[in-house]
Design a protein around this motif. Structure first.
Motif, PDB file in Angstrom:
ATOM      1  N   THR A  63       0.849  -1.351   0.144  1.00 52.51           N
ATOM      2  CA  THR A  63      -0.098   0.004   0.008  1.00 52.51           C
ATOM      3  C   THR A  63       0.977   1.315  -0.004  1.00 52.51           C
ATOM      4  O   THR A  63       2.020   1.133   0.214  1.00 52.51           O
ATOM      5  CB  THR A  63      -0.905  -0.032   1.257  1.00 52.51           C
ATOM      6  OG1 THR A  63      -0.151   0.153   2.352  1.00 52.51           O
ATOM      7  CG2 THR A  63      -1.972  -1.246   1.288  1.00 52.51           C
ATOM      8  N   ARG A  73       6.311   3.794   4.731  1.00 52.33           N
ATOM      9  CA  ARG A  73       7.266   3.479   5.801  1.00 52.33           C
ATOM     10  C   ARG A  73       8.458   2.677   5.264  1.00 52.33           C
ATOM     11  O   ARG A  73       9.537   2.916   6.056  1.00 52.33           O
ATOM     12  CB  ARG A  73       6.346   2.286   6.719  1.00 52.33           C
ATOM     13  CG  ARG A  73       5.345   3.061   7.866  1.00 52.33           C
ATOM     14  CD  ARG A  73       4.519   1.834   8.699  1.00 52.33           C
ATOM     15  NE  ARG A  73       3.314   1.938   8.192  1.00 52.33           N
ATOM     16  CZ  ARG A  73       2.539   0.822   8.324  1.00 52.33           C
ATOM     17  NH1 ARG A  73       3.160  -0.323   8.728  1.00 52.33           N
ATOM     18  NH2 ARG A  73       1.439   0.816   7.673  1.00 52.33           N
ATOM     19  N   ASP A  80       0.820   3.393   2.238  1.00 46.15           N
ATOM     20  CA  ASP A  80       1.239   3.780   3.684  1.00 46.15           C
ATOM     21  C   ASP A  80       2.479   2.622   3.913  1.00 46.15           C
ATOM     22  O   ASP A  80       3.418   3.234   4.426  1.00 46.15           O
ATOM     23  CB  ASP A  80       0.067   3.200   4.593  1.00 46.15           C
ATOM     24  CG  ASP A  80       0.154   4.108   5.840  1.00 46.15           C
ATOM     25  OD1 ASP A  80      -0.312   5.305   5.853  1.00 46.15           O
ATOM     26  OD2 ASP A  80       0.510   3.370   6.781  1.00 46.15           O
ATOM     27  N   GLU A  81       2.673   1.631   3.369  1.00 45.97           N
ATOM     28  CA  GLU A  81       3.321   0.659   3.602  1.00 45.97           C
ATOM     29  C   GLU A  81       4.816   0.992   2.756  1.00 45.97           C
ATOM     30  O   GLU A  81       6.024   1.050   3.260  1.00 45.97           O
ATOM     31  CB  GLU A  81       3.024  -0.784   3.175  1.00 45.97           C
ATOM     32  CG  GLU A  81       2.152  -1.449   3.967  1.00 45.97           C
ATOM     33  CD  GLU A  81       1.549  -2.763   3.590  1.00 45.97           C
ATOM     34  OE1 GLU A  81       1.037  -3.500   4.084  1.00 45.97           O
ATOM     35  OE2 GLU A  81       1.749  -2.884   2.195  1.00 45.97           O
ATOM     36  N   ARG A  87      -2.862  10.801   1.014  1.00 50.84           N
ATOM     37  CA  ARG A  87      -3.332  10.527   2.146  1.00 50.84           C
ATOM     38  C   ARG A  87      -4.838   9.849   1.744  1.00 50.84           C
ATOM     39  O   ARG A  87      -5.319   9.009   2.193  1.00 50.84           O
ATOM     40  CB  ARG A  87      -4.009  12.030   2.895  1.00 50.84           C
ATOM     41  CG  ARG A  87      -4.562  11.565   4.141  1.00 50.84           C
ATOM     42  CD  ARG A  87      -4.905  12.812   4.903  1.00 50.84           C
ATOM     43  NE  ARG A  87      -3.598  12.838   5.951  1.00 50.84           N
ATOM     44  CZ  ARG A  87      -2.908  14.099   6.235  1.00 50.84           C
ATOM     45  NH1 ARG A  87      -3.212  14.922   5.077  1.00 50.84           N
ATOM     46  NH2 ARG A  87      -2.169  14.215   6.973  1.00 50.84           N
ATOM     47  N   MET A 131       5.169  10.627   8.741  1.00 50.24           N
ATOM     48  CA  MET A 131       3.924  10.180   7.740  1.00 50.24           C
ATOM     49  C   MET A 131       2.943  11.383   7.726  1.00 50.24           C
ATOM     50  O   MET A 131       2.500  11.575   6.447  1.00 50.24           O
ATOM     51  CB  MET A 131       3.273   8.936   8.532  1.00 50.24           C
ATOM     52  CG  MET A 131       4.085   7.825   8.507  1.00 50.24           C
ATOM     53  SD  MET A 131       4.580   7.049   7.108  1.00 50.24           S
ATOM     54  CE  MET A 131       3.262   6.270   6.832  1.00 50.24           C
ATOM     55  N   GLU A 132       2.631  12.074   8.765  1.00 48.44           N
ATOM     56  CA  GLU A 132       1.820  13.130   8.587  1.00 48.44           C
ATOM     57  C   GLU A 132       2.443  14.168   7.798  1.00 48.44           C
ATOM     58  O   GLU A 132       1.725  14.792   6.917  1.00 48.44           O
ATOM     59  CB  GLU A 132       1.395  13.823  10.055  1.00 48.44           C
ATOM     60  CG  GLU A 132       0.531  13.170  10.910  1.00 48.44           C
ATOM     61  CD  GLU A 132      -0.917  12.748   9.952  1.00 48.44           C
ATOM     62  OE1 GLU A 132      -1.316  13.643   9.569  1.00 48.44           O
ATOM     63  OE2 GLU A 132      -0.940  11.433   9.902  1.00 48.44           O
ATOM     64  N   ARG A 172      -4.072   5.888   0.916  1.00 46.75           N
ATOM     65  CA  ARG A 172      -3.134   5.717   1.716  1.00 46.75           C
ATOM     66  C   ARG A 172      -3.294   3.919   1.981  1.00 46.75           C
ATOM     67  O   ARG A 172      -2.410   3.198   2.198  1.00 46.75           O
ATOM     68  CB  ARG A 172      -3.258   6.236   3.120  1.00 46.75           C
ATOM     69  CG  ARG A 172      -4.379   6.013   3.895  1.00 46.75           C
ATOM     70  CD  ARG A 172      -4.477   7.237   5.321  1.00 46.75           C
ATOM     71  NE  ARG A 172      -3.183   6.559   6.132  1.00 46.75           N
ATOM     72  CZ  ARG A 172      -2.675   7.465   7.014  1.00 46.75           C
ATOM     73  NH1 ARG A 172      -3.341   8.820   7.322  1.00 46.75           N
ATOM     74  NH2 ARG A 172      -1.762   7.326   7.832  1.00 46.75           N
ATOM     75  N   SER A 173      -4.481   3.651   1.748  1.00 49.12           N
ATOM     76  CA  SER A 173      -4.687   2.087   1.690  1.00 49.12           C
ATOM     77  C   SER A 173      -4.593   1.345   0.606  1.00 49.12           C
ATOM     78  O   SER A 173      -4.681   0.206   0.494  1.00 49.12           O
ATOM     79  CB  SER A 173      -5.911   1.750   2.632  1.00 49.12           C
ATOM     80  OG  SER A 173      -5.773   2.496   3.909  1.00 49.12           O
ATOM     81  N   TYR A 228       1.997  12.901   4.021  1.00 53.73           N
ATOM     82  CA  TYR A 228       0.743  13.277   3.848  1.00 53.73           C
ATOM     83  C   TYR A 228       0.047  14.708   3.798  1.00 53.73           C
ATOM     84  O   TYR A 228      -0.880  14.944   2.749  1.00 53.73           O
ATOM     85  CB  TYR A 228      -0.241  12.446   4.589  1.00 53.73           C
ATOM     86  CG  TYR A 228      -0.056  10.763   4.417  1.00 53.73           C
ATOM     87  CD1 TYR A 228      -0.356  10.463   3.217  1.00 53.73           C
ATOM     88  CD2 TYR A 228      -0.232  10.289   5.438  1.00 53.73           C
ATOM     89  CE1 TYR A 228      -0.215   9.179   2.900  1.00 53.73           C
ATOM     90  CE2 TYR A 228       0.162   8.557   5.231  1.00 53.73           C
ATOM     91  CZ  TYR A 228       0.270   8.121   3.939  1.00 53.73           C
ATOM     92  OH  TYR A 228       0.083   6.780   3.941  1.00 53.73           O
TER      93      TYR A 228
END
Ligand SMILES: Nc1ncnc2c1ncn2[C@@H]1O[C@H](COP(=O)(O)OP(=O)(O)O)[C@@H](O)[C@H]1O
Ligand SMILES: [Mg+2]
Length: 244
Positions: free
Chosen positions: A95, A101, A97-98, A129, A118-119, A132-133, A122
């Motif tokens: 994703t 990271r 998000d991943e 954002r 992260m914020e 993100r998934s 985004y």
């Protein structure tokens, strides 16, 4: 201003195969340097050498006053070098998000340390954002390019190498990428920008160098009179090397 990057008489290539000879340039803190040239000129190879992905045959690469020698790439990332590679180097079945990271891995941050970065990412890229998934493979070309840039920014680089960020993108999206780089520049980021679009590159850069067949053929301030025509001539192999 002081130099964040100094490439001195660099020769590099793939194994013993040399494709870049005697290239020198430097980047001041907070400056965007445009590295231009025809396809196959050696631009990506130079960026890869700066990142430690290709060996230096001759010459040196200094970052922040230190000769990087044969320091491995991950060490360079932890010292503040970031690299947005040509094309898509994201992990498509992870994703957004991943992927972000993963970009921060070298920092070894715990969850609490990672959260504000992260914020930050985004906030910088609101479109990410919203997605993100989503799997990276499901993003549009422009969104993937944004994710590539965001991923490289996660470990808080001070010098970002960006390889052809507008390649393959629809013209409407190219403007978004340009805006992103301009916003980064405003934060004081130093950038080496490789681009096919001379106009795109010159709109951001304060210094421009052109390589051809692995040699530096032109170097100038980007605001020098007649620089566009001179860059075009350099592309065609007609220019003399100009100092400053
Ligand atoms: N993995 C590789 N192995 C051997 N030669 C390569 C490799 N990648 C690129 N080259 C060669 O190195 C030269 C410079 O390529 P490159 O740095 O990718 O150019 P540019 O980014 O300016 O288009 C070209 O002649 C290219 O064919
Ligand atoms: Mg290239």
């Amino acid at each position: 201003m002081s130099e964040i990057l100094k490439v001195d008489s660099l020769a590099t290539g793939y194994g013993d195969l040399r494709v870049v000879w005697d290239v020198s340039f430097s980047v001041e803190q907070g400056e965007v340097l445009a590295l231009l040239g025809r396809n196959g000129a050696g631009k990506s190879t130079i960026l890869r050498a700066i990142m430690g992905l290709n060996a230096v045959h001759k010459g040196s690469i200094e970052y922040d006053g230190d000769d990087l020698g044969s320091l491995p790439a991950y060490e360079r990332v932890s010292r503040g070098l970031g690299f947005v590679q040509e094309g898509k180097r994201l992990i498509g079945d992870m994703t957004v998000d991943e992927n972000l990271r993963l970009g921060a891995n070298v920092k070894r941050w715990n969850r609490r340390q990672l959260a504000p970065r992260m914020e930050w990412a985004y906030d910088m890229f609101p479109v990410l954002r919203d997605r993100r998934s989503s799997l990276a493979a499901m993003l549009s070309g422009g969104q993937q390019q944004m994710l590539g840039i965001a991923q490289a920014l996660m470990p808080e680089p001070r010098l970002l190498l960006v390889d052809e960020p507008s390649a393959g993108l629809a013209p409407a999206i190219v403007g978004d990428v340009l805006d992103t780089l301009a916003r980064l520049q405003e934060t004081g980021m130093s950038i080496v920008l490789v681009e096919q679009s001379v106009d795109f590159a010159l709109s951001l850069a304060s210094h421009v160098v052109v390589v051809d067949l692995g040699h530096l053929v032109f170097s100038s301030r980007a605001d020098a009179p007649g620089v566009r025509a001179a860059v075009r001539d350099a592309y065609l192999g007609r220019s003399e090397v100009e100092a400053q």
